[in-house]
Write a protein that holds these residues in place. Structure first.
Motif, mmCIF file in Angstrom:
data_model
loop_
_atom_site.group_PDB
_atom_site.id
_atom_site.type_symbol
_atom_site.label_atom_id
_atom_site.label_comp_id
_atom_site.label_asym_id
_atom_site.label_seq_id
_atom_site.Cartn_x
_atom_site.Cartn_y
_atom_site.Cartn_z
ATOM 1 N N UNK A 1 11.463 13.874 1.130
ATOM 2 C CA UNK A 1 11.826 13.419 2.485
ATOM 3 C C UNK A 1 11.662 11.920 2.707
ATOM 4 N N UNK A 2 10.764 11.256 1.953
ATOM 5 C CA UNK A 2 10.564 9.812 2.165
ATOM 6 C C UNK A 2 11.041 8.997 0.968
ATOM 7 N N UNK A 3 11.784 9.614 0.086
ATOM 8 C CA UNK A 3 12.318 8.870 -1.060
ATOM 9 C C UNK A 3 13.228 7.745 -0.569
ATOM 10 N N UNK A 4 12.986 6.544 -1.041
ATOM 11 C CA UNK A 4 13.763 5.384 -0.630
ATOM 12 C C UNK A 4 13.224 4.672 0.593
ATOM 13 N N UNK A 5 12.197 5.207 1.232
ATOM 14 C CA UNK A 5 11.670 4.580 2.441
ATOM 15 C C UNK A 5 11.100 3.189 2.165
ATOM 16 N N UNK B 1 7.464 2.676 6.796
ATOM 17 C CA UNK B 1 6.147 2.640 6.146
ATOM 18 C C UNK B 1 5.242 3.714 6.737
ATOM 19 N N UNK B 2 5.283 3.880 8.045
ATOM 20 C CA UNK B 2 4.468 4.921 8.679
ATOM 21 C C UNK B 2 4.906 6.309 8.234
ATOM 22 N N UNK B 3 6.183 6.467 7.909
ATOM 23 C CA UNK B 3 6.662 7.757 7.423
ATOM 24 C C UNK B 3 6.022 8.147 6.108
ATOM 25 N N UNK C 1 0.836 -1.215 0.000
ATOM 26 C CA UNK C 1 0.000 0.000 0.000
ATOM 27 C C UNK C 1 0.861 1.251 0.000
ATOM 28 N N UNK C 2 1.961 1.237 0.776
ATOM 29 C CA UNK C 2 2.834 2.408 0.834
ATOM 30 C C UNK C 2 3.475 2.688 -0.514
ATOM 31 N N UNK D 1 12.452 10.098 12.109
ATOM 32 C CA UNK D 1 12.440 8.875 11.307
ATOM 33 C C UNK D 1 13.813 8.577 10.723
ATOM 34 N N UNK D 2 14.433 9.597 10.153
ATOM 35 C CA UNK D 2 15.714 9.373 9.485
ATOM 36 C C UNK D 2 16.780 8.935 10.484
ATOM 37 N N UNK D 3 16.862 9.605 11.621
ATOM 38 C CA UNK D 3 17.873 9.244 12.611
ATOM 39 C C UNK D 3 17.584 7.863 13.182
ATOM 40 N N UNK D 4 16.305 7.548 13.397
ATOM 41 C CA UNK D 4 15.952 6.263 13.986
ATOM 42 C C UNK D 4 16.369 5.079 13.143
#
Length: 523
Positions: free
Chosen positions: A262-266, A314-316, A243-244, A423-426
């Motif tokens: 910001x979420x490219x590649x997530x 995915x939540x990002x 879905x994401x 998100x990124x640091x985590x």
């Protein structure tokens, strides 16, 4: 008293040296005496006592032949032994003088730590403490999935206390970076405070690690239930990943590329974590079938860490999609509010009066920003969050203060920036340094205090620093990825502690002393 003792012992030690030399000289003299004595005896002309006829002839023959070789053997041996003993004693005294610590002499004190040493220790302590808090939060989410809240409250309380200490340590470090305090001694004490608070973070988490393991029972009867819970969460995320990916494709069609950046590649990173989790869950099942509880618990914990990070990624994507929709819906009202702010500034309604030339320049800049935003809204795909960001920053420079819809717009932008940095640091914490983490902590504090503009600036700086750290770090464990897919991403994300060739033990709830406790025993 101490001074006289220290001064007295070297004198007594030195007093033995002449005695030892005298012994060596005496031995050498004895040897020489043995050598010289036969010669002196042979040279004398003392009369020979009367003896029998045969005996007289034999003795006379011996005396006429001079001193025999047998007469010189014993003196030569004695002299050589004396010389050898004297040399050995001298050599031994020399070695002892080089290696011995003279009693009573105080050894030199170690060099005092320099400010650079304290600085490095504080940075390392901040990174380790932040990693421990994040890992503990991840595992605690799996514990709460299985157990009732009263059973897990003690662990949640320890985690909240650790988070409080970490926030205080980050605040001290941030003031230190800004030059406060200025006195060198006070600055050194500030670094000691950072190190001490980070140590308290680890202590609070370490103190509960054993109880949490006892509650989970991964090495025993609790393993089967924990495996089922992790697999259930894994299957849910696998469906959400599809879905994401569809959501991400729709975002690219509807908004400008900068909005989705910001979420490219997530999604790809989430798939990588799930591939790693798949392998570890299978290995955990196999180890459980062999009754190898330690190995099963280690594999399960690694899978849980990867699943938790896949969920963050995915939540990002879902979070960004929701914020872009909210920003697009808020933008028309924000434009109206910004125009009202500009009109008030022209009438002289600013809280902080500005010189006419400066006010005119800022008004002109704000007018240009609003006109650009209106054009973007009607010319095709655009970035509504960035439009709100530019508008709120332009109006902020007028010193009017945000009110109404602009305050809501600034808050929406700040929350998005903080979430992106978090998100990124985590999911890259294996490579992120102290500065990015400290700036993120500052952004969280500013957001809690209602300072949306300050939170946004700190969060954007945090994300930039974190990305620089990741680029500098590179991709680890490229060789291991051939036989164990997902290991580089797991190491980069801090799921594995990178202490062994296979990536190391999984990070678990606890501080520095216990977070790597799930190591396999040596074969």
């Amino acid at each position: 008293m101490t001074y006289s003792l220290i001064r007295g012992r070297p004198r007594r030690a030195k007093a033995h040296i002449p005695v030892r030399l005298a012994h060596a000289v005496l031995g050498a003299a004895a040897g020489v005496g043995w050598l010289v004595l036969p010669v002196m005896t042979a040279a004398s002309h003392d009369p020979v006592p009367a003896t029998a006829h045969g005996t007289v002839a034999s003795a006379a023959a011996t005396q006429q032949g001079g001193t025999s070789t047998a007469d010189l053997v014993l003196p030569l041996v004695a002299g050589g032994a004396a010389v050898v003993l004297a040399g050995y004693g001298c050599l031994r005294r020399t070695r002892r003088a080089r290696t011995r610590t003279t009693p009573g002499v105080v050894p030199a004190a170690p060099a005092a730590p320099t400010p650079a040493d304290f600085d490095r220790q504080a940075r390392t302590a901040l990174v380790t403490a932040d990693d421990c808090v994040r890992t503990s939060r991840e595992e605690l989410s799996f514990v709460r999935q299985r157990f009732a809240r009263p059973d897990t409250e003690v662990f949640a309380h320890a985690l909240r206390a650790a988070e409080t200490e970490l926030s205080a340590a980050c605040a001290i470090w941030r003031r230190y970076e800004q030059g406060v305090p200025r006195d060198p001694a006070a600055r050194r004490q500030a670094l000691v405070g950072v190190i001490g608070r980070c140590a308290e973070v680890g202590r609070r988490l370490d103190s509960e690690a054993a109880e949490l393991d006892l509650l989970r029972g991964l090495e025993g009867p609790g393993l089967a239930e924990a495996l089922e819970a992790a697999e259930e969460r894994f299957r849910e995320l696998a469906g959400r990943t599809v879905t994401a990916q569809e959501t991400l494709a729709a975002l690219y069609e509807r908004y400008a590329r900068s909005a989705v950046e910001p979420v490219t590649g997530y999604v790809e990173q989430a798939k990588d974590r799930l591939v790693f989790a798949t392998a570890r869950l299978n290995e955990a099942r196999q180890a459980a079938d062999r009754d190898d509880g330690d190995r099963a618990a280690r594999r399960l914990r690694a899978a849980e860490g990867a699943v938790a990070q896949a969920e963050v990624l995915i939540s990002g994507v879902d979070r960004l999609a929701a914020q872009l929709r909210a920003a697009a819906g808020l933008l028309p009202a924000a434009l109206t509010g910004a125009e009202a702010e500009l009109a008030a500034a022209r009438r002289g309604g600013a809280r902080k009066p500005l010189p006419y030339g400066e006010l005119h320049a800022r008004l002109t800049h704000a007018d240009t920003v609003l006109a650009t935003v209106r054009e973007e809204m009607t010319s095709g795909p655009y970035d509504p969050l960035d439009a709100l960001y530019r508008m709120t920053r332009a109006v902020e420079r007028l010193e009017n203060g945000h009110a109404g819809v602009l305050s809501a717009a600034a808050l929406l932008v700040a929350r998005g920036s903080v979430a992106e940095a978090e998100e990124f640091i985590g999911v890259h914490r294996g490579a992120v340094g102290a500065e990015a983490r400290v700036r993120l902590a500052e952004a969280v504090r500013d957001l809690s205090a209602g300072d949306a503009a300050g939170a946004d600036r700190a969060a954007r700086d945090s994300r930039d620093r974190a990305e620089q750290d990741v680029r500098s770090h590179g991709t680890p464990y490229t060789a291991a990825s051939a036989t164990a897919p997902g290991v580089p991403g797991a190491v980069l994300g801090g799921v594995l502690l990178a202490e062994e060739e296979d990536g190391g033990p999984p990070a678990s709830y606890g501080g520095p002393e216990t977070r790597g406790r799930r190591r396999l025993p040596p074969p």
